[in-house]
Design an enzyme around this catalytic site. Structure first.
Site, PDB file in Angstrom:
ATOM      1  N   ASN A 134       0.794  -1.236   0.000  1.00 28.23           N
ATOM      2  CA  ASN A 134       0.000   0.000   0.000  1.00 28.23           C
ATOM      3  C   ASN A 134       0.826   1.286   0.000  1.00 28.23           C
ATOM      4  OD1 ASN A 134       0.762  -0.508   2.627  1.00 28.23           O
ATOM      5  ND2 ASN A 134      -1.108   0.312   3.509  1.00 28.23           N
ATOM      6  N   GLU A 231       4.386  -3.841  12.266  1.00 32.88           N
ATOM      7  CA  GLU A 231       3.323  -2.837  12.108  1.00 32.88           C
ATOM      8  C   GLU A 231       2.197  -3.525  11.359  1.00 32.88           C
ATOM      9  OE1 GLU A 231       2.992  -0.099  13.544  1.00 32.88           O
ATOM     10  OE2 GLU A 231       5.052   0.195  14.244  1.00 32.88           O
ATOM     11  N   CYS A 265      -3.146   1.719   6.830  1.00 33.24           N
ATOM     12  CA  CYS A 265      -3.323   1.149   8.174  1.00 33.24           C
ATOM     13  C   CYS A 265      -3.839   2.230   9.128  1.00 33.24           C
ATOM     14  CB  CYS A 265      -2.024   0.562   8.661  1.00 33.24           C
ATOM     15  SG  CYS A 265      -0.665   1.706   8.499  1.00 33.24           S
ATOM     16  N   GLU A 445       8.846   2.800  14.631  1.00 33.07           N
ATOM     17  CA  GLU A 445       9.493   3.113  13.362  1.00 33.07           C
ATOM     18  C   GLU A 445       9.532   4.633  13.219  1.00 33.07           C
ATOM     19  OE1 GLU A 445       9.076   0.425  10.018  1.00 33.07           O
ATOM     20  OE2 GLU A 445       7.051   0.041  10.736  1.00 33.07           O
TER      21      GLU A 445
HETATM   22  P1  NDP Z   1       0.596  -9.486   4.146  1.00 34.71           P
HETATM   23  O1  NDP Z   1       0.789  -9.709   5.590  1.00 34.71           O
HETATM   24  O2  NDP Z   1      -0.085 -10.511   3.343  1.00 34.71           O
HETATM   25  O3  NDP Z   1       2.008  -9.278   3.435  1.00 34.71           O
HETATM   26  C1  NDP Z   1       2.988  -8.399   3.931  1.00 34.71           C
HETATM   27  C2  NDP Z   1       4.353  -8.865   3.421  1.00 34.71           C
HETATM   28  O4  NDP Z   1       4.691 -10.077   4.057  1.00 34.71           O
HETATM   29  C3  NDP Z   1       4.372  -9.138   1.922  1.00 34.71           C
HETATM   30  O5  NDP Z   1       5.630  -8.768   1.399  1.00 34.71           O
HETATM   31  C4  NDP Z   1       4.186 -10.638   1.867  1.00 34.71           C
HETATM   32  O6  NDP Z   1       4.647 -11.194   0.686  1.00 34.71           O
HETATM   33  C5  NDP Z   1       4.999 -11.064   3.077  1.00 34.71           C
HETATM   34  N1  NDP Z   1       4.668 -12.380   3.616  1.00 34.71           N
HETATM   35  C6  NDP Z   1       3.538 -13.124   3.438  1.00 34.71           C
HETATM   36  N2  NDP Z   1       3.610 -14.287   4.141  1.00 34.71           N
HETATM   37  C7  NDP Z   1       4.805 -14.271   4.784  1.00 34.71           C
HETATM   38  C8  NDP Z   1       5.460 -15.178   5.687  1.00 34.71           C
HETATM   39  N3  NDP Z   1       4.902 -16.320   6.077  1.00 34.71           N
HETATM   40  N4  NDP Z   1       6.681 -14.828   6.177  1.00 34.71           N
HETATM   41  C9  NDP Z   1       7.256 -13.668   5.831  1.00 34.71           C
HETATM   42  N5  NDP Z   1       6.689 -12.782   4.962  1.00 34.71           N
HETATM   43  C10 NDP Z   1       5.491 -13.064   4.454  1.00 34.71           C
HETATM   44  O7  NDP Z   1      -0.100  -8.060   4.013  1.00 34.71           O
HETATM   45  P2  NDP Z   1      -0.424  -7.217   2.690  1.00 34.71           P
HETATM   46  O8  NDP Z   1       0.784  -6.913   1.904  1.00 34.71           O
HETATM   47  O9  NDP Z   1      -1.518  -7.919   1.979  1.00 34.71           O
HETATM   48  O10 NDP Z   1      -0.880  -5.803   3.296  1.00 34.71           O
HETATM   49  C11 NDP Z   1      -2.190  -5.552   3.711  1.00 34.71           C
HETATM   50  C12 NDP Z   1      -2.303  -5.635   5.212  1.00 34.71           C
HETATM   51  O11 NDP Z   1      -1.200  -5.012   5.856  1.00 34.71           O
HETATM   52  C13 NDP Z   1      -3.527  -4.934   5.695  1.00 34.71           C
HETATM   53  O12 NDP Z   1      -4.314  -5.852   6.368  1.00 34.71           O
HETATM   54  C14 NDP Z   1      -3.053  -3.837   6.635  1.00 34.71           C
HETATM   55  O13 NDP Z   1      -3.763  -3.873   7.803  1.00 34.71           O
HETATM   56  C15 NDP Z   1      -1.624  -4.141   6.914  1.00 34.71           C
HETATM   57  N6  NDP Z   1      -0.815  -2.926   6.866  1.00 34.71           N
HETATM   58  C16 NDP Z   1      -0.378  -2.358   8.023  1.00 34.71           C
HETATM   59  C17 NDP Z   1       0.375  -1.216   8.041  1.00 34.71           C
HETATM   60  C18 NDP Z   1       0.903  -0.621   9.296  1.00 34.71           C
HETATM   61  O14 NDP Z   1       1.791   0.199   9.232  1.00 34.71           O
HETATM   62  N7  NDP Z   1       0.413  -0.963  10.461  1.00 34.71           N
HETATM   63  C19 NDP Z   1       0.712  -0.541   6.773  1.00 34.71           C
HETATM   64  C20 NDP Z   1       0.240  -1.243   5.634  1.00 34.71           C
HETATM   65  C21 NDP Z   1      -0.484  -2.376   5.672  1.00 34.71           C
HETATM   66  P3  NDP Z   1       3.652 -11.330  -0.596  1.00 34.71           P
HETATM   67  O15 NDP Z   1       2.590 -10.287  -0.480  1.00 34.71           O
HETATM   68  O16 NDP Z   1       4.519 -11.077  -1.746  1.00 34.71           O
HETATM   69  O17 NDP Z   1       3.104 -12.715  -0.513  1.00 34.71           O
END
Ligand code: NDP
Length: 464
Positions: A134, A231, A265, A445
């Protein structure tokens, strides 16, 4: 006698520090076999590391428009939002470039005579950064920059849904003079992220993403006893008291709920409004939501871009439908938009729900879409109780003219980011960012605090 170089990625390269060490014949100290590079990013003086980030900031600034366009194409946010994110990333690079000259330790008075005590910061070694889609350039930057300026090497795993912007950031850092091997970008799915988390040489993981994945990352880091920073999601409230400027409050909710298509988020997903003004407030919010122009982010005058993909857009409207079945009123939106050019993408109408009660799933679970749930409250105390009645605690806003209520809110709201008469989203890079409860884990962060996560403190005692 020769001067020798490092072999990095198939190329012979000099040391980034410019320093060398000597190799001498043990049978004859006068026989100098050769000089070899004293290589270490960590050994480079921190202000010099900062120069690399300053150069990268200039390069990114020069390419801002092209990269913003690429961001809109890969993530969907509107061009002005993408430009804002690139501008913020320029600021992040400059800010942490400057931190190179401010990696302060402390001098602490000893209770003993002629003992000098001070603290030093050392890098951890190799750290991993796992990022979501995002904010595809700002999040990779706000994790990598404090790690790099502290002297660490970084392995970055961007989201598969928006990998290009992170690649652009890496290209720019390399062009700015970051030595080979200091920043590594590994593309791929969660499997690639899992491999970074599990790798024995990775000493810390900074993760932003979903709660479910964050839990897995924390467990794996716990087993290996390495630092972790998470986060995750939010269910951010905006409280609107009866004394607020209702037009301004509706604008604040509009911005925080529908900006970046609600995929932040820090987005406001609950507007908790004093009952005496809930109708007037809802009317204003609905009028503003209906007036928003939804469409492709590269087009001029668009307020709200698409959801990241079809599955996500479907999930958003399914959750809205479930809320309606549970008794909420759909005051605006609630559907996919498919007319004309919109049929090619994943567009959801800005949605306002009325009569939302705390038991409904829509009041408890993150939607990550353009949906604002309006919840009536009896008074300030009731509004505060509703605001805190979720397992998340990232960002929270109050709209009021009462200084007393604003100060009580700041003290009693369970959130890491507290806003008064400002949108819950829209944070700045030079202050700490993070939440409480299920939203975050580990040190903050951004801002100067980010350095704490990426350094270890040595306490030095010297008798003189
Ligand atoms: P995900 O948790 O699906 O993915 C985040 C990252 O983790 C991606 O690069 C993903 O890879 C990777 N990942 C997935 N599975 C694993 C694993 N088992 N071990 C290590 N890494 C892994 O979230 P999204 O990218 O879909 O983001 C959306 C979500 O993130 C929303 O629900 C939102 O709430 C949260 N968010 C929170 C923020 C904050 O600052 N608090 C900011 C932005 C988003 P890949 O996607 O390539 O599979």
């Amino acid at each position: 006698m020769s001067d020798y170089l490092n072999l990095i990625a198939g190329q012979w390269q000099p040391s980034v520090t410019g320093r060398t060490f000597e190799n001498r014949n043990p049978a004859d100290e006068g026989d100098l076999v050769g000089t070899f590079p004293q290589s270490s990013w960590a050994a480079m003086p921190a202000p010099k590391r900062g120069d690399v980030l300053f150069k990268a900031a200039n390069l990114l600034e020069a390419r801002a428009d092209a990269i913003a366009r690429e961001m809109t194409r890969e993530e969907g946010k509107t061009l002005p939002e993408a430009r804002g994110e690139v501008g913020r990333t320029v600021n992040i690079l400059r800010y942490y470039g400057g931190e190179g000259a401010r990696l302060f330790g402390r001098v602490i008075p000893s209770e003993r005579d002629r003992v000098f005590m001070h603290t030093l910061r050392s890098p951890l070694g190799v750290v991993g950064a796992i990022t979501p889609w995002n904010f595809p350039i700002a999040i990779p930057a706000w994790k990598s920059c404090p790690a790099l300026i502290s002297g660490n090497a970084v392995v970055l795993k961007p989201s598969e849904l928006a990998p290009l912007c992170a690649t652009r950031l890496a290209e720019i850092l390399v062009e700015a003079g970051l030595p080979a091997g200091v920043l590594n970008v590994v593309h791929g799915s969660g499997e690639a992220g899992g491999a970074i988390v599990a790798h024995e040489h990775v000493r810390a993981i900074s993760f932003t993403g979903s709660e479910a994945t964050g839990g897995k990352v924390a467990e794996a880091c716990g087993r290996r006893k390495v630092r972790v920073q998470l986060e995750m999601g939010g269910k951010n409230p905006t409280i609107v008291l009866a004394d607020a400027d209702l037009d301004e409050a509706a604008g604040i909710v509009l911005n925080a709920a529908f900006g970046s298509t609600g995929q932040r988020c820090t987005a406001t997903s609950r507007a908790i409004v004093e009952r005496s003004v809930v109708e007037a407030f809802s009317e204003k919010l609905v009028a503003k939501a209906r007036a928003m122009k939804v469409g492709p982010g590269l087009d001029a005058g668009i307020d709200v871009g698409p959801s990241i993909n079809a599955a996500h857009a479907d999930r958003v409207v399914t959750e809205v439908a479930a809320a309606a079945s549970a008794g909420a009123t759909v005051l605006a939106g609630g559907t996919r938009l498919t007319e004309g050019v919109l049929g090619k993408g994943h567009f959801v109408a800005p949605t306002v729900l009325g009569n939302v009660t705390p038991q409904m799933t829509i009041a408890q679970e993150e939607v990550f879409g353009p949906v604002a749930a309006v919840m009536p409250a009896d008074d300030f105390e009731h509004a505060l109780a509703l605001a805190n009645d979720v397992r998340f605690g990232l960002s929270a806003t109050i709209c009021t003219r009462s200084l007393s209520h604003a100060l009580q809110f700041a003290q009693r709201i369970e959130a890491g980011l507290v806003m008064v008469n400002l949108p819950s989203a829209g944070v700045e890079y030079q202050v700490a960012f993070g939440g409480s409860k299920a939203s975050s884990l580990g040190p903050r962060e951004q801002g100067p605090e980010a350095i704490d996560f990426y350094t270890t403190l040595k306490t030095v005692y010297m008798k003189y």
